[in-house]
Design a protein around this motif. Structure first.
Motif, PDB file in Angstrom:
ATOM      1  N   LEU A   1      -0.908  14.346  -0.936  1.00 47.14           N
ATOM      2  CA  LEU A   1      -0.635  13.052  -1.540  1.00 47.14           C
ATOM      3  C   LEU A   1      -0.753  13.073  -3.057  1.00 47.14           C
ATOM      4  O   LEU A   1      -0.320  12.123  -3.719  1.00 47.14           O
ATOM      5  N   LYS A   2      -1.313  14.124  -3.600  1.00 47.10           N
ATOM      6  CA  LYS A   2      -1.610  14.129  -5.033  1.00 47.10           C
ATOM      7  C   LYS A   2      -0.334  14.129  -5.877  1.00 47.10           C
ATOM      8  O   LYS A   2      -0.317  13.610  -6.992  1.00 47.10           O
ATOM      9  N   THR A   3       0.738  14.685  -5.352  1.00 48.98           N
ATOM     10  CA  THR A   3       1.976  14.765  -6.120  1.00 48.98           C
ATOM     11  C   THR A   3       2.966  13.665  -5.767  1.00 48.98           C
ATOM     12  O   THR A   3       4.077  13.629  -6.288  1.00 48.98           O
ATOM     13  N   ARG A   4       2.572  12.739  -4.875  1.00 48.57           N
ATOM     14  CA  ARG A   4       3.472  11.684  -4.427  1.00 48.57           C
ATOM     15  C   ARG A   4       3.280  10.401  -5.232  1.00 48.57           C
ATOM     16  O   ARG A   4       2.242  10.181  -5.850  1.00 48.57           O
TER      17      ARG A   4
ATOM     18  N   SER B   1       0.846  -1.192   0.000  1.00 50.96           N
ATOM     19  CA  SER B   1       0.000   0.000   0.000  1.00 50.96           C
ATOM     20  C   SER B   1       0.879   1.238   0.000  1.00 50.96           C
ATOM     21  O   SER B   1       2.070   1.177   0.303  1.00 50.96           O
ATOM     22  N   GLY B   2       0.262   2.363  -0.321  1.00 47.53           N
ATOM     23  CA  GLY B   2       0.965   3.635  -0.277  1.00 47.53           C
ATOM     24  C   GLY B   2       0.281   4.567   0.695  1.00 47.53           C
ATOM     25  O   GLY B   2      -0.616   4.177   1.442  1.00 47.53           O
ATOM     26  N   GLY B   3       0.691   5.838   0.683  1.00 49.32           N
ATOM     27  CA  GLY B   3       0.036   6.844   1.505  1.00 49.32           C
ATOM     28  C   GLY B   3      -0.049   6.461   2.970  1.00 49.32           C
ATOM     29  O   GLY B   3       0.955   6.213   3.636  1.00 49.32           O
ATOM     30  N   PHE B   4      -1.263   6.390   3.466  1.00 50.49           N
ATOM     31  CA  PHE B   4      -1.515   6.089   4.880  1.00 50.49           C
ATOM     32  C   PHE B   4      -1.714   4.597   5.138  1.00 50.49           C
ATOM     33  O   PHE B   4      -2.201   4.211   6.207  1.00 50.49           O
ATOM     34  N   GLY B   5      -1.338   3.743   4.177  1.00 52.66           N
ATOM     35  CA  GLY B   5      -1.588   2.307   4.288  1.00 52.66           C
ATOM     36  C   GLY B   5      -0.997   1.667   5.531  1.00 52.66           C
ATOM     37  O   GLY B   5      -1.588   0.757   6.117  1.00 52.66           O
ATOM     38  N   GLU B   6       0.170   2.140   5.965  1.00 47.72           N
ATOM     39  CA  GLU B   6       0.789   1.544   7.150  1.00 47.72           C
ATOM     40  C   GLU B   6       0.044   1.940   8.421  1.00 47.72           C
ATOM     41  O   GLU B   6       0.083   1.213   9.413  1.00 47.72           O
TER      42      GLU B   6
ATOM     43  N   PRO C   1       6.329   8.568   4.984  1.00 44.78           N
ATOM     44  CA  PRO C   1       7.224   8.303   6.116  1.00 44.78           C
ATOM     45  C   PRO C   1       6.444   8.283   7.425  1.00 44.78           C
ATOM     46  O   PRO C   1       5.510   9.065   7.612  1.00 44.78           O
ATOM     47  N   LYS C   2       6.849   7.394   8.307  1.00 37.88           N
ATOM     48  CA  LYS C   2       6.109   7.230   9.556  1.00 37.88           C
ATOM     49  C   LYS C   2       6.060   8.530  10.356  1.00 37.88           C
ATOM     50  O   LYS C   2       5.042   8.867  10.957  1.00 37.88           O
ATOM     51  N   TRP C   3       7.161   9.291  10.355  1.00 42.56           N
ATOM     52  CA  TRP C   3       7.196  10.534  11.126  1.00 42.56           C
ATOM     53  C   TRP C   3       6.147  11.516  10.610  1.00 42.56           C
ATOM     54  O   TRP C   3       5.561  12.277  11.388  1.00 42.56           O
TER      55      TRP C   3
END
Length: 348
Positions: free
Chosen positions: A322-325, A214-219, A332-334
């Protein structure tokens, strides 16, 4: 472009007092991060609100221990209606939410102290049930995933229990469109925890996803589960029959998704075309993105959100964009931990 399902973002829950519900889940289940608290008119949802654009207040609450959130949702322009019949397992729609906990004995003890209703014992496969003060069924599951260690005994939303009429059709839907391709269990018979005093026969299948990339907030969301329950010797009720989206109870299951256009085409091919699609960026209070809805084979509402922006320090104009990532790359977790600045430490 490809479809990436980042996880269960939230479960929608229709209530009569949004503040009271937030306060209870904050105090007792650790949903103390208020991502937004927004009053707006649900202009795009009129096909589910009797062709009337209803005003609502919504709070998105998260638990940083890991899991999806709760979108606590209250009509401001009408009195929300309860189900015509008490919701039983196997009724069509969302029967219960699943909350993860790595401290299941501790959370069970804490809920027993506050005397929640219909609190079951911890069952052999390490879960238990109870009802919140408004009659919504909650299942707490012994599940070790955590995003950050916190002082609480529970994490966020692990998944849902959904009543269905045709298990095979529902298995195909949740596998093909949402990636729930792995059955952790598949059993039939009489289950005391499902029967509610009546010895009905059920088939129940517990699903998860083999692809947890997953990406973004998946973690933050972590792994998830969907449990499908079919009652075999009773005609199930439709939980939202003759009621509106936003009335009392669990109103939708929401996924955080990248590549919504890919999913839209897949859904059309499978006969589950989007029923609502904001198509362009929409204002979701302090957050922004695109959302759409489709229905599972029994009409349970599945929301899909492609998140573009999440507020961190709103007054300073600081947002996570998140649109440009790269959508395949987790934040990153931080950076995700910055959301904790929205922690609420007392009743609102």
């Amino acid at each position: 472009m490809q479809k990436i399902i980042n996880g269960i973002q939230q479960i929608g829950i229709g209530v009569t007092d949004v503040n009271a519900v937030f306060n209870w889940y904050r105090a007792h289940l650790g949903f103390d991060i208020m991502v937004f608290n927004d009053v707006a008119t649900a202009n795009l949802m009129t096909q589910y609100t009797a062709n009337t654009a209803e005003q609502r207040q919504a709070i998105l609450a998260l638990n940083m221990g890991g899991g999806g959130g709760l979108e606590i949702w209250q009509f401001k322009s009408r009195i929300p209606q309860p189900p015509k019949n008490s919701v039983q397992f196997g009724d069509l729609g969302i029967n219960a939410i699943k909350i993860r906990s790595g401290k299941i004995k501790e959370i069970h003890k804490a809920l027993k102290i506050i005397k929640v209703t219909e609190l079951s014992d911890i069952l052999e496969d390490n879960h238990f049930h109870f009802k919140d003060p408004w009659g919504n069924r909650v299942q707490v599951v012994d599940e070790p995933y955590s995003f950050v260690m916190n002082d609480g005994n529970s994490g966020g939303i692990l998944g849902v229990v959904i009543g269905v009429t045709d298990m095979d059709a529902s298995l195909y839907f949740y596998n093909k469109l949402l990636g729930y391709d792995t059955a952790l269990s598949d059993s039939s018979g009489v289950f005391k925890e499902l029967s509610n005093g009546k010895e009905n026969n059920f088939r129940r299948v517990l699903l998860t996803r083999s692809n947890n990339k997953s990406g973004g907030f998946g973690e933050l969301y972590g792994p998830s589960q969907i449990e499908l329950v079919q009652v075999l010797d009773r005609v199930p009720n439709i939980i939202f029959k003759d009621r509106l989206w936003g009335d009392l109870g669990f109103i939708h299951l929401c996924f955080d998704i990248s590549g919504l256009d890919v999913l839209r085409l897949q859904a059309e091919e499978e006969g589950h075309s989007f029923t609502v699609d904001s198509a362009n960026s929409f204002d979701m209070g302090d957050a922004a993105g695109r959302f759409a809805y489709m229905e599972d084979p029994d009409g349970t509402l599945i929301e899909m959100v492609e998140t573009h922006r999440v507020p961190v320090f709103k007054k300073l104009g600081v947002f996570i964009n998140l649109k440009t990532r790269n959508p395949q790359k987790p934040l990153p977790k931080w950076m995700v931990k910055l959301i904790a600045v929205h922690k609420v430490k007392k009743d609102i």
